[in-house]
Design a protein around this motif. Structure first.
Motif, PDB file in Angstrom:
ATOM      1  N   GLN A 178       0.794  -1.429   0.521  1.00 21.98           N
ATOM      2  CA  GLN A 178       0.072   0.116   0.003  1.00 21.98           C
ATOM      3  C   GLN A 178       0.524   1.086   0.220  1.00 21.98           C
ATOM      4  OE1 GLN A 178      -3.049   0.249   3.474  1.00 21.98           O
ATOM      5  NE2 GLN A 178      -2.602   2.643   3.143  1.00 21.98           N
ATOM      6  N   LYS A 179       2.248   1.342   1.028  1.00 22.93           N
ATOM      7  CA  LYS A 179       2.723   2.376   1.009  1.00 22.93           C
ATOM      8  C   LYS A 179       3.801   2.773  -0.452  1.00 22.93           C
ATOM      9  CE  LYS A 179       2.677   4.645   3.494  1.00 22.93           C
ATOM     10  NZ  LYS A 179       1.354   5.917   4.582  1.00 22.93           N
ATOM     11  N   GLU A 194       1.270   4.697  -2.289  1.00 28.27           N
ATOM     12  CA  GLU A 194       0.882   5.710  -1.669  1.00 28.27           C
ATOM     13  C   GLU A 194       2.053   6.923  -1.919  1.00 28.27           C
ATOM     14  OE1 GLU A 194      -1.975   5.204   1.839  1.00 28.27           O
ATOM     15  OE2 GLU A 194      -0.023   5.715   1.797  1.00 28.27           O
ATOM     16  N   TYR A 195       3.161   5.928  -2.166  1.00 28.23           N
ATOM     17  CA  TYR A 195       4.876   7.089  -2.393  1.00 28.23           C
ATOM     18  C   TYR A 195       4.589   6.962  -3.748  1.00 28.23           C
ATOM     19  CZ  TYR A 195       6.185   6.326   2.614  1.00 28.23           C
ATOM     20  OH  TYR A 195       5.940   6.417   3.954  1.00 28.23           O
ATOM     21  N   TRP A 242       2.623   7.219  -6.101  1.00 30.67           N
ATOM     22  CA  TRP A 242       1.587   8.333  -6.297  1.00 30.67           C
ATOM     23  C   TRP A 242       2.256   9.991  -6.268  1.00 30.67           C
ATOM     24  CZ3 TRP A 242      -2.143   4.648  -4.113  1.00 30.67           C
ATOM     25  CH2 TRP A 242      -2.691   3.601  -5.157  1.00 30.67           C
ATOM     26  N   LEU A 243       2.604  10.272  -4.814  1.00 29.93           N
ATOM     27  CA  LEU A 243       2.603  11.020  -4.231  1.00 29.93           C
ATOM     28  C   LEU A 243       3.985  12.254  -4.836  1.00 29.93           C
ATOM     29  CD1 LEU A 243       1.218  10.312  -0.184  1.00 29.93           C
ATOM     30  CD2 LEU A 243       0.903  12.397  -2.186  1.00 29.93           C
ATOM     31  N   ARG A 244       4.863  11.032  -4.468  1.00 25.48           N
ATOM     32  CA  ARG A 244       6.304  11.551  -5.043  1.00 25.48           C
ATOM     33  C   ARG A 244       5.758  11.881  -6.584  1.00 25.48           C
ATOM     34  NH1 ARG A 244      11.289  11.165  -3.150  1.00 25.48           N
ATOM     35  NH2 ARG A 244      11.704  10.465  -1.161  1.00 25.48           N
ATOM     36  N   THR A 245       4.847  11.644  -7.714  1.00 27.10           N
ATOM     37  CA  THR A 245       4.948  11.752  -9.111  1.00 27.10           C
ATOM     38  C   THR A 245       4.159  13.025  -9.290  1.00 27.10           C
ATOM     39  OG1 THR A 245       5.096   9.409  -9.590  1.00 27.10           O
ATOM     40  CG2 THR A 245       4.166  11.475 -11.161  1.00 27.10           C
ATOM     41  N   ASP A 273      11.790   2.600   0.464  1.00 21.82           N
ATOM     42  CA  ASP A 273      11.114   4.252   1.804  1.00 21.82           C
ATOM     43  C   ASP A 273      10.074   3.277   2.018  1.00 21.82           C
ATOM     44  OD1 ASP A 273      13.386   5.866   1.574  1.00 21.82           O
ATOM     45  OD2 ASP A 273      12.183   6.649  -0.216  1.00 21.82           O
ATOM     46  N   ARG A 286      10.812   1.097   5.017  1.00 24.03           N
ATOM     47  CA  ARG A 286      10.991   1.633   6.502  1.00 24.03           C
ATOM     48  C   ARG A 286       9.753   1.997   6.611  1.00 24.03           C
ATOM     49  NH1 ARG A 286      16.424   1.943   7.074  1.00 24.03           N
ATOM     50  NH2 ARG A 286      17.768   1.602   4.763  1.00 24.03           N
ATOM     51  N   TYR A 287       9.086   2.758   6.221  1.00 19.96           N
ATOM     52  CA  TYR A 287       7.606   3.271   6.993  1.00 19.96           C
ATOM     53  C   TYR A 287       6.540   2.094   8.090  1.00 19.96           C
ATOM     54  CZ  TYR A 287       3.320   5.345   7.890  1.00 19.96           C
ATOM     55  OH  TYR A 287       2.040   6.019   8.267  1.00 19.96           O
ATOM     56  N   ALA A 292       8.305   0.810  10.387  1.00 20.11           N
ATOM     57  CA  ALA A 292       8.078   2.074  12.143  1.00 20.11           C
ATOM     58  C   ALA A 292       6.144   1.738  12.568  1.00 20.11           C
ATOM     59  CB  ALA A 292       8.424   3.643  11.065  1.00 20.11           C
ATOM     60  N   GLU A 293       5.981   2.595  11.328  1.00 20.08           N
ATOM     61  CA  GLU A 293       4.462   1.883  11.638  1.00 20.08           C
ATOM     62  C   GLU A 293       3.806   0.902  12.634  1.00 20.08           C
ATOM     63  OE1 GLU A 293       1.248   3.331   8.793  1.00 20.08           O
ATOM     64  OE2 GLU A 293      -0.188   1.970  10.267  1.00 20.08           O
ATOM     65  N   PHE A 321       5.960   8.273 -12.391  1.00 20.22           N
ATOM     66  CA  PHE A 321       4.866   6.598 -12.543  1.00 20.22           C
ATOM     67  C   PHE A 321       3.347   7.053 -13.053  1.00 20.22           C
ATOM     68  CE2 PHE A 321       7.657   7.059  -8.715  1.00 20.22           C
ATOM     69  CZ  PHE A 321       8.144   5.676  -9.072  1.00 20.22           C
ATOM     70  N   TRP A 341      -7.056   0.588 -10.146  1.00 22.10           N
ATOM     71  CA  TRP A 341      -5.784   1.640 -10.122  1.00 22.10           C
ATOM     72  C   TRP A 341      -5.190   2.201 -11.600  1.00 22.10           C
ATOM     73  CZ3 TRP A 341      -1.101   2.214 -10.777  1.00 22.10           C
ATOM     74  CH2 TRP A 341      -0.248   1.455  -9.941  1.00 22.10           C
ATOM     75  N   TRP A 367      -5.857  11.263  -5.882  1.00 23.28           N
ATOM     76  CA  TRP A 367      -4.178  11.376  -6.326  1.00 23.28           C
ATOM     77  C   TRP A 367      -4.569  11.362  -7.414  1.00 23.28           C
ATOM     78  CZ3 TRP A 367      -2.733   7.542  -1.037  1.00 23.28           C
ATOM     79  CH2 TRP A 367      -2.364   9.183  -0.655  1.00 23.28           C
ATOM     80  N   LEU A 368      -5.180   9.678  -8.129  1.00 20.68           N
ATOM     81  CA  LEU A 368      -4.801   9.244  -8.885  1.00 20.68           C
ATOM     82  C   LEU A 368      -6.050   9.650  -9.894  1.00 20.68           C
ATOM     83  CD1 LEU A 368      -5.634   5.874  -8.262  1.00 20.68           C
ATOM     84  CD2 LEU A 368      -3.899   6.455  -9.485  1.00 20.68           C
ATOM     85  N   LEU A 371      -3.464  12.616 -11.359  1.00 18.57           N
ATOM     86  CA  LEU A 371      -2.470  11.976 -12.160  1.00 18.57           C
ATOM     87  C   LEU A 371      -2.861  11.412 -13.722  1.00 18.57           C
ATOM     88  CD1 LEU A 371      -0.685   9.677  -9.796  1.00 18.57           C
ATOM     89  CD2 LEU A 371       0.799  11.507 -10.395  1.00 18.57           C
ATOM     90  N   THR A 379      -0.994  16.492  -3.446  1.00 15.59           N
ATOM     91  CA  THR A 379       0.407  17.505  -3.323  1.00 15.59           C
ATOM     92  C   THR A 379       0.508  18.408  -4.648  1.00 15.59           C
ATOM     93  OG1 THR A 379       1.496  15.246  -3.904  1.00 15.59           O
ATOM     94  CG2 THR A 379       0.959  15.642  -1.517  1.00 15.59           C
ATOM     95  N   PRO A 405       4.420   7.193  12.334  1.00 14.78           N
ATOM     96  CA  PRO A 405       6.049   7.424  12.291  1.00 14.78           C
ATOM     97  C   PRO A 405       5.672   8.184  10.720  1.00 14.78           C
ATOM     98  CG  PRO A 405       5.598   5.061  11.223  1.00 14.78           C
ATOM     99  CD  PRO A 405       3.967   5.473  12.364  1.00 14.78           C
ATOM    100  N   GLU A 430       8.151   8.940   4.573  1.00 15.09           N
ATOM    101  CA  GLU A 430       9.024   8.256   4.299  1.00 15.09           C
ATOM    102  C   GLU A 430       8.875   9.150   2.942  1.00 15.09           C
ATOM    103  OE1 GLU A 430      11.617   7.281   5.987  1.00 15.09           O
ATOM    104  OE2 GLU A 430      11.304   6.863   7.293  1.00 15.09           O
ATOM    105  N   LEU A 431       9.423  10.603   2.466  1.00 15.41           N
ATOM    106  CA  LEU A 431       9.170  11.240   1.136  1.00 15.41           C
ATOM    107  C   LEU A 431       9.887  11.796   0.227  1.00 15.41           C
ATOM    108  CD1 LEU A 431       5.180  11.189   1.228  1.00 15.41           C
ATOM    109  CD2 LEU A 431       6.721  10.184  -0.858  1.00 15.41           C
TER     110      LEU A 431
END
Lengths: 221, 221
Positions: A40-41, A44-45, A47-50, A64, A67-68, A71-72, A146, A175, B47-48, B51, B148, B196, B199-200
């Protein structure tokens, strides 16, 4: 009508949840939880980074996301374990019907079109023998964006030299199906997890439970 | 240093999970499950669609996300229930410290900067009396893109007439914090759910458990 086929890789040809066993080896009892949240992350990452205009390649995004996830879930981010789990992404299981289905699609041009950078997708394709059935392996990394950005889907049109409506795009990810259909491909959705269609204003042209079923539908059309 | 403040609305000033009770009234036993998945799909679709270049407003996205959620959970998409649940989005609970915290931030210009279209955010702001504490209510709808994307954050710079680094952007959503920081705002993260950081590649300038704590940190800085 269908002159070429572009396949999504992760979730479509390769089972991203096959990392669960490795996750469970490294973090006993947490394999399923890690595997789900990690995927899932990862999405998400991407999409968000794009959207943010902060592209890094999919390998980086995947680490990344891991790692998240740790942590979660309150799990220790041991570097050796992270390295082992990342390595498992190069050894994902291919779905069992994939090779047989490739033959069913006949002599048409075939490509993978993936978010994954070549460094992470090519070893997987070679290890599983899929390279013998493909004309090319196209990565979002080439445009630094992406999916579901249209520039990514355009790569298949440009590299295969086939108009978008004559290209069948195949994905198990709802998606991705929506993004590809909005772009203008003919789209086949492998609904491997029996989910409802995403409510993004477009629908797949074909829906099948696996790649063999899809090949039969396309040949019968 | 901080000349103005822009607040995210959903999750930051208003509790998006406060719809859970209403969800549970309409679909007994499924309130928590609906509430969680509905929020997740609402964000994914924002987000989608951005994009994909297929913008529809946040009200539309929110209803699409609800319909998907009911389908995935195997619940009937009764139109009366959907209408009732959508209406609950106009009656979200405001977090209890918000009004008091607004005073602590002093005479600085203050705005909401939200994905929500004005039709859905303004009734909420008026009903909760927050309008008396705000200079403006800015919506992503003005640019036809969702966070974003930098164009959305730019709205606060343009409307408040304050340089991005002198604007404090406040959000409880880790992904929004990352987007705002990448844009160049000074950013306060209300870590209401004790998660947490995402990680972006960027980090918030301030981290607090609620808006009063954040106001104290900013005044003490």
């Amino acid at each position: 009508m269908i002159e070429g086929i572009a396949f999504d890789a992760y979730g479509t040809l390769y089972d991203v949840y096959s990392v669960e066993r490795k996750c469970d080896e490294e973090y006993p009892g947490s394999g399923a939880g890690i595997s789900r949240l990690w995927r899932q992350k990862q999405l998400e990452y991407s999409w968000l980074r794009t959207l943010m205009g902060r592209y890094v390649d999919f390998w980086h995004v995947t680490e990344d996301a891991l790692r998240y996830t740790l942590a979660e879930l309150g799990l220790p981010a041991d570097e050796g374990k992270i390295e082992a789990l990342m390595a498992s992404y190069l050894e994902l299981e291919m779905y069992p019907e994939v090779i047989e289905a490739m033959a069913r699609f006949g002599a048409r041009k075939k490509a993978i079109l993936t978010n994954g950078n070549l460094r992470m997708i090519e070893p997987l394709v070679t290890r599983t023998g899929l390279d013998e059935h493909l004309d090319s392996c196209l990565s979002a990394d080439e445009v630094g964006l992406f999916k579901t950005r249209p520039e990514v889907y355009q790569l298949a049109v440009d590299h295969l030299g086939i108009a978008r409506e004559h290209l069948l795009f195949v994905s198990s990810n709802g998606w991705d199906v929506a993004g590809a259909k909005a772009f203008g491909f003919t789209v086949g959705w492998l609904n491997r997890r029996n989910l409802p269609p995403e409510e993004l204003g477009v629908r797949a042209d074909y829906v099948a439970g696996n790649l063999l079923e899809l090949a039969e539908q396309v040949e019968g059309a």
